[in-house]
Scaffold this active site. Structure first.
Site, PDB file in Angstrom:
ATOM      1  N   CYS A   1       0.813  -1.201   0.074  1.00  0.00           N
ATOM      2  CA  CYS A   1       0.051  -0.072  -0.038  1.00  0.00           C
ATOM      3  C   CYS A   1       0.825   1.306   0.187  1.00  0.00           C
ATOM      4  O   CYS A   1       0.524   2.312  -0.170  1.00  0.00           O
ATOM      5  CB  CYS A   1      -0.873   0.061   1.309  1.00  0.00           C
ATOM      6  SG  CYS A   1      -2.003  -1.429   1.209  1.00  0.00           S
TER       7      CYS A   1
ATOM      8  N   HIS B   1      -3.523   6.660   2.068  1.00  0.00           N
ATOM      9  CA  HIS B   1      -3.821   5.405   1.772  1.00  0.00           C
ATOM     10  C   HIS B   1      -5.314   5.107   2.238  1.00  0.00           C
ATOM     11  O   HIS B   1      -5.527   5.208   3.397  1.00  0.00           O
ATOM     12  CB  HIS B   1      -2.935   4.196   2.156  1.00  0.00           C
ATOM     13  CG  HIS B   1      -3.267   2.818   1.997  1.00  0.00           C
ATOM     14  ND1 HIS B   1      -4.076   2.349   0.548  1.00  0.00           N
ATOM     15  CD2 HIS B   1      -3.635   1.714   2.583  1.00  0.00           C
ATOM     16  CE1 HIS B   1      -4.351   1.257   0.983  1.00  0.00           C
ATOM     17  NE2 HIS B   1      -4.302   0.826   2.173  1.00  0.00           N
TER      18      HIS B   1
ATOM     19  N   ASN C   1     -10.171  -0.949  -0.236  1.00  0.00           N
ATOM     20  CA  ASN C   1      -8.899  -0.870  -0.315  1.00  0.00           C
ATOM     21  C   ASN C   1      -8.137  -1.387  -1.365  1.00  0.00           C
ATOM     22  O   ASN C   1      -8.246  -2.622  -1.811  1.00  0.00           O
ATOM     23  CB  ASN C   1      -8.255  -1.675   0.901  1.00  0.00           C
ATOM     24  CG  ASN C   1      -6.854  -1.479   1.208  1.00  0.00           C
ATOM     25  OD1 ASN C   1      -5.983  -1.256   0.029  1.00  0.00           O
ATOM     26  ND2 ASN C   1      -6.487  -2.037   2.297  1.00  0.00           N
TER      27      ASN C   1
END
Length: 323
Positions: free
Chosen positions: A112, A248, A278
């Protein structure tokens, strides 16, 4: 030596939308359970497109929006943990899709944090004075790594891609950065990695992405918040001069707690995890591109934004950029 700037942005997501209610038909969960804990309401899922297909769409958009030719691109970096293959790289496949015959290409794997790490790397290439234009793309097809019977992970992730065109300029746009990793805590998240040999005794049946959600949450609030606060302090850029923070997009509760931890108004933290889930390395560039589309961010050099990625590795990194 020169400077680099983000001159164009783009994003792309598969057309199939999977809502929380859809997930409730295949696992023991519901919309209230998911949205109250994560802020996620839906995600995009690829049925037939590979990671390079998503990234290729972004790359072509960057060319179309900027009006430059593919042969002007000096490099392409694709941040991903879900490459089409180990070899050729996803970036090589993107190069072929758009005909960027003069570009050198490679993938970067930092989960990420991947887009932030890749953007930092690209800025150094441009600043060297040897290269003029490059693409940095974050792209993932995480749905292919999930156990769709496991609500601890399957409800969290989605597929998508986003990216930027980065170009040489005469003025400084990249103002400060902090890049970090702690491999000793890498076991907090794991996934489908590497090739397995029939001659090895290290064969594994573990084919799915796994994550210690609570430990990752705690790491983010404790370590990442501290790192961001330290970067802002060291940069001598006052909090009041940060227009937006694009972090993120893992969990809305993380943004809530981080805003309090580093004492920055929550409204400065942009968010879109509710629509995408996500998307790992793709989350920040998708958010950036959407924010430009909505007129929130202008791409005229008048705003200062902080980009921060964090996740598996463990990795975390932040950039403060004029955009």
């Amino acid at each position: 030596m020169g400077f680099a700037k983000i001159s164009q942005v783009a994003h792309y997501a598969p057309s199939q939308v999977i809502t929380n209610d859809d997930l409730s038909t295949i696992m023991d969960t519901n919309d209230e359970w998911i949205s109250s804990r994560t802020g996620i309401k839906q995600r995009r899922i690829s049925q037939s497109e590979m990671t390079s297909d998503l990234a290729g769409q972004v790359a072509q958009q960057l060319l179309d929006k900027s009006g430059i030719g593919a042969d002007e691109i000096d490099f392409i970096i694709v941040a991903t943990i879900t490459p089409d293959s180990m070899m050729p790289s996803t970036a090589a496949r993107v190069q072929a899709k758009i005909g960027a015959k003069n570009a050198f290409v490679f993938d970067l794997s930092a989960a990420c944090s991947g887009f932030v790490f890749a953007l930092s790397t690209a800025e150094k290439f441009i600043a060297s004075g040897q290269y003029r234009k490059g693409m940095v793309i974050g792209a993932e097809t995480l749905s292919k790594t999930l156990d769709w019977s496991d609500r601890r992970t399957a409800v969290l992730f989605g597929d998508g891609a986003g990216g930027v065109l980065i170009e040489a300029t005469s003025e400084q746009h990249f103002l400060a950065e902090s890049m970090n990793a702690d491999g000793s805590r890498g076991g907090l998240s794991s996934g489908v990695v590497g090739l397995q040999s029939p001659f090895s005794d290290q064969m594994s049946d573990d084919k799915f992405l796994k994550m210690d959600g609570r430990a990752i949450f705690d790491f983010t609030i404790r370590d990442v918040s501290k790192s961001i606060a330290q970067l802002i302090e060291d940069s001598k850029i006052g909090v009041e001069h940060l227009d937006y923070l694009l972090l993120h997009q893992a969990n809305s509760r993380i943004l809530d707690k981080m805003a309090k931890k580093i004492d920055i108004p929550r409204e400065k933290f942009l968010a879109n995890m509710m629509a995408y889930g996500n998307t790992s390395a793709a989350s920040i560039p998708i958010l950036l591109s959407e924010s430009v589309d909505k007129g929130i961010i202008h791409l005229d050099g008048s705003q200062t934004v902080l980009l921060a990625g964090f996740g598996g590795g463990l990795t975390w990194g932040s950039l403060i950029v004029k955009i």
